[in-house]
Scaffold this active site. Structure first.
Site, PDB file in Angstrom:
ATOM      1  N   LYS A  63       0.808  -1.228   0.000  1.00  0.00           N
ATOM      2  CA  LYS A  63       0.000   0.000   0.000  1.00  0.00           C
ATOM      3  C   LYS A  63       0.837   1.273   0.000  1.00  0.00           C
ATOM      4  CE  LYS A  63      -4.455  -1.605   1.525  1.00  0.00           C
ATOM      5  NZ  LYS A  63      -4.225  -3.044   1.859  1.00  0.00           N
ATOM      6  N   GLU A  81      -9.949   6.925   3.710  1.00  0.00           N
ATOM      7  CA  GLU A  81     -10.842   6.017   4.428  1.00  0.00           C
ATOM      8  C   GLU A  81     -10.087   4.720   4.612  1.00  0.00           C
ATOM      9  OE1 GLU A  81     -10.885   6.036   1.118  1.00  0.00           O
ATOM     10  OE2 GLU A  81     -10.637   3.862   0.941  1.00  0.00           O
ATOM     11  N   SER A 109       1.727  -9.882  -0.969  1.00  0.00           N
ATOM     12  CA  SER A 109       1.343  -8.474  -0.798  1.00  0.00           C
ATOM     13  C   SER A 109       1.634  -7.897   0.579  1.00  0.00           C
ATOM     14  CB  SER A 109      -0.141  -8.296  -1.131  1.00  0.00           C
ATOM     15  OG  SER A 109      -0.949  -9.126  -0.317  1.00  0.00           O
TER      16      SER A 109
HETATM   17  C1  LIG Z   1      -5.107  -4.026   1.597  1.00  0.00           C
HETATM   18  C2  LIG Z   1      -4.446  -5.298   1.326  1.00  0.00           C
HETATM   19  C3  LIG Z   1      -4.872  -6.150   0.281  1.00  0.00           C
HETATM   20  C4  LIG Z   1      -6.092  -5.889  -0.543  1.00  0.00           C
HETATM   21  O1  LIG Z   1      -6.068  -4.719  -1.297  1.00  0.00           O
HETATM   22  P1  LIG Z   1      -5.789  -4.738  -2.874  1.00  0.00           P
HETATM   23  O2  LIG Z   1      -6.109  -3.350  -3.287  1.00  0.00           O
HETATM   24  O3  LIG Z   1      -6.705  -5.753  -3.472  1.00  0.00           O
HETATM   25  O4  LIG Z   1      -4.373  -5.086  -3.066  1.00  0.00           O
HETATM   26  C5  LIG Z   1      -4.147  -7.308   0.030  1.00  0.00           C
HETATM   27  N1  LIG Z   1      -3.059  -7.633   0.773  1.00  0.00           N
HETATM   28  C6  LIG Z   1      -2.630  -6.854   1.789  1.00  0.00           C
HETATM   29  C7  LIG Z   1      -1.427  -7.272   2.552  1.00  0.00           C
HETATM   30  C8  LIG Z   1      -3.302  -5.657   2.091  1.00  0.00           C
HETATM   31  O5  LIG Z   1      -2.851  -4.899   3.100  1.00  0.00           O
END
Ligand SMILES: *Cc1c(COP(=O)(O)O)cnc(C)c1O
Length: 394
Positions: free
Chosen positions: A89, A111, A377
């Site tokens: 993010k 948000e 992610s």
């Molecule tokens: C917020 C988040 C997501 C989901 O958000 P996307 O916009 O779909 O990437 C996925 N993995 C992690 C670790 C997150 O913090």
């Protein structure tokens, strides 16, 4: 034909900017200036310098040997979990705060549901000395207490949304109301590839650093830029969009998205948007949306707070709708099992969101020579209480 956005802000039938009149001037200014600003050499230089020294990029592309043996293919992990603040993010919030400064803005609103985007926004606001207000449903404030503390320590004000179900969509409504009331000095940092045009494209471009690096790293490691598969979990779709961006129009690279099935797609407690959703408007974009026959949004459910969103970014809706990408709906339990399996196979505790992507390995059969990139992610520190509870229960 391209799967990327067209001049009017659409991906196929999905996307667009369906916004209240009061927001029109803000969105129009953003739309008219974002490409010009972000393509300037001075902007790119600042963006990449912060990604390098503040975020810690490039994130490694790690060949997961034991996992590869277990699933009989070549698995590489894109380590977004090693970024500052623990997930992808931050790539987007750095881009947007630099853009906000170029636009002369002094106040940031955002948000947040699980609080991850709120923390990433509060972080860059501290870094850039900007006022920061994060709207969060009052139910989520209780559920995500640790992230609320982080945001406050970073100097942000966390404002509770008390309407409706007191969760993410209510926080979003409050943020939009704030922007209408404060159009001049405020920039609204949206955390995923959702919202009205140009947000989905803007966020996808900031996150596209992920696939830019994958191309270079794969070339170095195996002599070719293209993997056979890219697997990513999807909430709104920003980590997925970033991981596939430079491969959108390369048909030899297959995309697999993991959605949160919650307790099961048919149980009424699910967030499998692409399966349960129908075209509709949410947060200013036409996309796949979980809704009842009256068009009212159905509350999504997933054990993972970052995936529990009733819509999906329009880029991803189009990729799924046109069969460019396939989707696997992963239940809470399957994600949980995948998280423990990754922890014990590779010594990596993933975020619960990310664990959904790893569960795909149990579902799909790959060829031994297939190169499979999984976008890792985020890291699992924030999910430890959930993991510990599950471990004790089993
Ligand atoms: C917020 C988040 C997501 C989901 O958000 P996307 O916009 O779909 O990437 C996925 N993995 C992690 C670790 C997150 O913090």
């Amino acid at each position: 034909m391209t799967y990327n956005i067209n001049q009017k802000g659409f991906y196929g039938q999905f996307g667009g900017a369906y916004i209240p009149e009061m927001l029109y001037s803000n969105i129009a200014r953003l739309k008219d200036s974002y490409l010009e600003i972000t393509s300037k050499a001075s902007f790119k230089q600042k963006f990449h310098a912060l990604l390098k020294d503040y975020v810690g990029r490039p994130s490694p592309l790690y060949f997961a040997e034991r996992l590869s043996e277990k699933y009989e293919c070549q698995i590489y992990l894109k380590r977004e979990d090693l970024n500052h603040t623990g997930a992808h993010k931050i790539n987007n919030t750095i881009g947007q705060i630099l853009l906000a400064r170029e636009l002369g803005k002094t106040r940031i609103i955002a948000e947040t549901g699980a609080g991850q985007h709120g923390v990433a926004t509060a972080t860059v606001c501290a870094l850039m000395d900007m006022e920061c207000i994060v709207y969060m449903g009052s139910v989520d404030i209780v559920r995500q207490a640790a992230n609320v503390s982080r945001m406050r320590m970073l100097g942000a004000e966390v404002r509770p949304a008390e309407s409706g179900s007191k969760t993410l969509k209510d926080a979003t409504n409050e943020a939009i109301r704030d922007w209408i009331d404060n159009p001049v000095e405020t920039h609204y940092i949206i955390g995923s590839v959702v919202g009205p045009h140009p947000y989905p494209d803007m966020v996808a471009r900031f996150q596209s650093v992920i696939s830019e690096e994958i191309r270079i790293q794969l070339k170095e490691k195996i002599g070719r830029e293209n993997p056979d598969y890219i697997i990513a979990c999807v909430g709104g779709g920003s980590n997925a969009a970033g991981a596939i961006y430079h491969y959108l129009d390369q048909s030899d690279v297959k995309f697999v998205f993991a959605e949160a099935a919650g307790l099961g797609v048919e149980t009424g407690h699910s967030a499998a948007t692409s399966i349960l959703g129908k075209p509709g408007i949410i947060h200013g974009a036409n996309t796949l949306l979980m809704q009842d026959k009256y068009g009212q949004i159905i509350e999504p459910y997933s054990i993972s707070a970052g995936l529990d969103y009733p819509g999906i970014g329009p880029m991803l809706a189009n990729l799924i709708h046109s069969a460019r990408a396939t989707v696997e709906a992963i239940t809470d339990q399957q994600a949980m099992d995948a998280a423990f399996s990754l922890a014990r196979t590779e010594g990596i505790i993933p975020a619960l969101e990310t664990a959904h992507a790893f569960a795909v390995l149990e579902r799909k059969k790959f060829l031994p020579e297939d190169v499979v990139v999984i976008n890792l992610s985020g890291r699992g520190d924030k999910d430890l209480p959930t993991y510990i509870k599950a471990d004790l229960a089993s």
